[in-house]
Design a protein around this motif. Sequence first.
Motif, PDB file in Angstrom:
ATOM      1  N   ARG A 267       5.933  -4.746   2.281  1.00  0.00           N
ATOM      2  CA  ARG A 267       6.653  -4.263   1.074  1.00  0.00           C
ATOM      3  C   ARG A 267       7.927  -5.340   1.124  1.00  0.00           C
ATOM      4  O   ARG A 267       8.260  -5.934   2.161  1.00  0.00           O
ATOM      5  N   ILE A 268       8.182  -4.994  -0.376  1.00  0.00           N
ATOM      6  CA  ILE A 268       9.364  -6.105  -0.423  1.00  0.00           C
ATOM      7  C   ILE A 268      10.402  -5.374  -0.718  1.00  0.00           C
ATOM      8  O   ILE A 268      10.386  -4.327  -1.595  1.00  0.00           O
ATOM      9  N   SER A 269      11.693  -5.570  -0.109  1.00  0.00           N
ATOM     10  CA  SER A 269      12.965  -4.834  -0.429  1.00  0.00           C
ATOM     11  C   SER A 269      13.954  -5.700  -0.580  1.00  0.00           C
ATOM     12  O   SER A 269      14.060  -6.845  -0.150  1.00  0.00           O
ATOM     13  N   VAL A 270      15.065  -5.133  -1.247  1.00  0.00           N
ATOM     14  CA  VAL A 270      16.297  -5.809  -1.407  1.00  0.00           C
ATOM     15  C   VAL A 270      17.511  -5.138  -1.030  1.00  0.00           C
ATOM     16  O   VAL A 270      17.680  -3.910  -1.310  1.00  0.00           O
TER      17      VAL A 270
ATOM     18  N   LEU B 241      13.887  -0.374  -2.457  1.00  0.00           N
ATOM     19  CA  LEU B 241      12.545  -0.374  -1.586  1.00  0.00           C
ATOM     20  C   LEU B 241      11.367  -0.576  -2.447  1.00  0.00           C
ATOM     21  O   LEU B 241      11.546  -0.140  -3.659  1.00  0.00           O
ATOM     22  N   ARG B 242      10.334  -1.220  -1.933  1.00  0.00           N
ATOM     23  CA  ARG B 242       9.071  -1.499  -2.456  1.00  0.00           C
ATOM     24  C   ARG B 242       9.033  -1.754  -3.956  1.00  0.00           C
ATOM     25  O   ARG B 242       8.674  -1.167  -4.824  1.00  0.00           O
ATOM     26  N   LEU B 243       9.530  -2.977  -4.114  1.00  0.00           N
ATOM     27  CA  LEU B 243       9.759  -3.693  -5.266  1.00  0.00           C
ATOM     28  C   LEU B 243       8.406  -4.482  -5.555  1.00  0.00           C
ATOM     29  O   LEU B 243       7.822  -5.112  -4.855  1.00  0.00           O
ATOM     30  N   SER B 244       7.966  -4.515  -6.931  1.00  0.00           N
ATOM     31  CA  SER B 244       6.777  -5.433  -7.389  1.00  0.00           C
ATOM     32  C   SER B 244       7.616  -6.899  -7.677  1.00  0.00           C
ATOM     33  O   SER B 244       8.808  -6.781  -7.802  1.00  0.00           O
TER      34      SER B 244
ATOM     35  N   LEU C  86      11.423  -7.414  -8.856  1.00  0.00           N
ATOM     36  CA  LEU C  86      12.242  -8.461  -7.978  1.00  0.00           C
ATOM     37  C   LEU C  86      12.648  -9.640  -9.035  1.00  0.00           C
ATOM     38  O   LEU C  86      13.922  -9.996  -8.746  1.00  0.00           O
ATOM     39  N   GLU C  87      11.859 -10.206  -9.846  1.00  0.00           N
ATOM     40  CA  GLU C  87      12.442 -11.035 -10.524  1.00  0.00           C
ATOM     41  C   GLU C  87      13.551 -10.603 -11.495  1.00  0.00           C
ATOM     42  O   GLU C  87      14.521 -11.208 -11.648  1.00  0.00           O
TER      43      GLU C  87
END
Length: 259
Positions: free
Chosen positions: A230-233, A241-244, A248-249
């Motif tokens: 999973r991608i987080s910032v 949390l849980r970015l697509s 993210l873009e």
Amino acid sequence: MIPFDIGIKDIIDIVLVALMLYYVYRLMKESRSLNVFIGILFFILIWLFVSQVLEMRLLGSIMDKLVSVGVIGLIILFQEEIRRFLYQLGAHQRFQALSKFFTANHENDEEDKETIVPIVLSCMSMAKGRVGALIVIERSVSLGEIVETGDFIDARVNQRLIENIFFKNSPLHDGAMIISNRRIKAAGCILPVSHDLNIPKELGLRHRAAMGVSQSSDAIAVVVSEETGRISVAMNGEFRLRLSAEDLESLLASEMKRR
């Protein structure tokens, strides 16, 4: 009876002191220093009682000396918390954002897009392969000290380069990558780790490092989890949390304009 003459200035004074104590309490609680904060308050109450109520001159003078020396000790002990407090005070100033509203141009938007797209594509690729990554994007607060902890690169932001750096057999994959002025400045960098108790337990060391740098600066920290993909910032002391890929873009595009 002694009459109490309380004016508006006194009420404002009391409110400001209460707000200051509450903010210090929150800061100490987040840094696991709550017991120290309670101990300091207890010592101050005893000091005021001894010197002002009982008027014990000898004991009061000794405690006065302890207080004067203790202030220096507290500054050394809580230098990171003080630094975070001063940064958060400055973060409320929006004059730069107002000036950039009048000076914005399309060239910066295109350059940001050339930086954002490789980051998003590489994060999506690494997420599919369960490759852990930590990418920190510098904004107005310099990350020069953190750059010095890693290996200097100074290369154009490129998807293949990002993926090669975080490849599992790469010697730099465990550290953080720093992107500054639309260039990859360094990799394998060491970040300050947050000890915030509110961070979910399922998040690992990369997430805590991302939170740490977001609390001590205005940087944007992008994390790819090795366990879940999973991608987080982490940004401004908070997680997304849980970015697509679209999330993210969009987030990077909107936030990089504010630097």
